[in-house]
Design a protein around this motif. Structure first.
Motif, PDB file in Angstrom:
ATOM      1  N   SER A  22       0.054   0.381 -14.087  1.00  0.00           N
ATOM      2  CA  SER A  22      -0.340  -0.282 -12.841  1.00  0.00           C
ATOM      3  C   SER A  22       0.403  -1.597 -12.636  1.00  0.00           C
ATOM      4  O   SER A  22       0.586  -2.039 -11.496  1.00  0.00           O
ATOM      5  N   GLN A  70      -3.471  -3.783  -5.562  1.00  0.00           N
ATOM      6  CA  GLN A  70      -4.414  -2.705  -5.859  1.00  0.00           C
ATOM      7  C   GLN A  70      -3.953  -1.350  -5.313  1.00  0.00           C
ATOM      8  O   GLN A  70      -4.752  -0.411  -5.258  1.00  0.00           O
ATOM      9  N   VAL A 119      -4.685   1.979  -7.157  1.00  0.00           N
ATOM     10  CA  VAL A 119      -6.011   2.604  -7.106  1.00  0.00           C
ATOM     11  C   VAL A 119      -6.007   3.775  -6.123  1.00  0.00           C
ATOM     12  O   VAL A 119      -6.485   4.861  -6.430  1.00  0.00           O
ATOM     13  N   THR A 121      -9.797   2.673   0.384  1.00  0.00           N
ATOM     14  CA  THR A 121      -9.153   1.830  -0.629  1.00  0.00           C
ATOM     15  C   THR A 121      -7.917   1.111  -0.121  1.00  0.00           C
ATOM     16  O   THR A 121      -7.215   0.478  -0.904  1.00  0.00           O
ATOM     17  N   PRO A 168      -5.563  -1.582   0.933  1.00  0.00           N
ATOM     18  CA  PRO A 168      -5.641  -3.032   0.710  1.00  0.00           C
ATOM     19  C   PRO A 168      -5.653  -3.796   2.025  1.00  0.00           C
ATOM     20  O   PRO A 168      -5.042  -3.382   3.015  1.00  0.00           O
TER      21      PRO A 168
END
Length: 239
Positions: free
Chosen positions: A106, A169, A172, A227, A229
């Motif tokens: 990540s 993020q 994710v 999800t 961002p």
């Protein structure tokens, strides 16, 4: 018991574990212990089912025995139970591999550009192209549909991998999309084993086979929106 029957039972065992465990991480709180534990079970179950699907597909195409002799259209059989199952097995493995890799790397997307991960994506693309071509050859839209799903998914993965900058993020959403895609391919492949025995007269019905894709893509869209961002979130440059 023939080798093909042994593979079927092993495929059912691994697939059942994955199919049951698959819904727990979707419904549970993301990142919690249940999410991680059941997510690993689903991934390993689908990984095993994917490898076994490849083995069964190769046996259906090149094995010495004629599989399911009641099906007279052998070219269509080779398409659905041979080349499409082979592709779905590779696609399932590809989704599992990528879904776990984006979490593992990540903070270092550059690792996803290595030959290790790119070769898996290439295998999915090549098998998808052949599946789609064979689907056009035998005139079955399902093979073209599932091939298109895989090609689009691999293209989106490459966009994330090679993009210069991403939100912190973003991985994710990539994780969710990959493992939901894993569920699509695994459920579709699982139908190829069970559907012929439960409702053999509907085995070539594209509406039944397209069900996992419809449900899975809907969930992917939902989790992508959920999800996504926020614009003000800090941009993370590529490593």
């Amino acid at each position: 018991m023939h080798l093909f029957e042994v593979l079927i039972w092993l495929h059912v065992a691994f697939g059942a574990a994955g199919l049951i465990a698959f819904w727990v991480p979707i419904a549970s709180r993301k990142g919690a212990s249940n999410h991680r534990r059941w997510g690993r079970i689903a991934c390993y179950g689908f990984l095993g089912a994917g490898v076994l699907a490849i083995a069964m597909a190769l046996l259906s195409l090149y094995g010495p025995e004629e599989r399911i002799p009641s099906i007279t259209d052998r070219e269509l059989f080779a398409g659905l139970f041979g080349w499409m199952m082979l592709y779905l097995g590779i696609l399932t493995i590809g989704f599992v591999d990528y879904g776990l890799a984006v979490i593992r790397h990540s903070r270092n997307r550059a690792a996803l550009r290595s030959a290790r991960y790119q070769s898996v994506i290439l295998a999915v693309v090549l098998s998808a192209l052949w599946c789609g071509y064979f689907g056009m050859k035998v005139g079955h839209p399902l093979m073209q549909l599932v091939a298109g799903v895989g090609l689009v998914a691999m293209a989106l993965q490459q966009v994330y991998i090679w993009r210069r900058e991403t939100h912190g993020q973003s991985y994710v959403g990539e994780h969710f999309r990959a493992l939901l895609g894993m569920g699509i391919s695994a459920y579709t492949a699982f139908l190829s084993v069970g559907l012929i025995r439960i409702v053999p007269d509907q085995v070539f019905n594209p509406l039944i086979w397209a069900g996992p894709s419809i449900i899975g893509v809907s969930l992917i869209v939902y989790f992508t929106i959920r999800t996504k961002p926020k614009a003000e979130r800090k941009i993370a440059p590529s490593a």
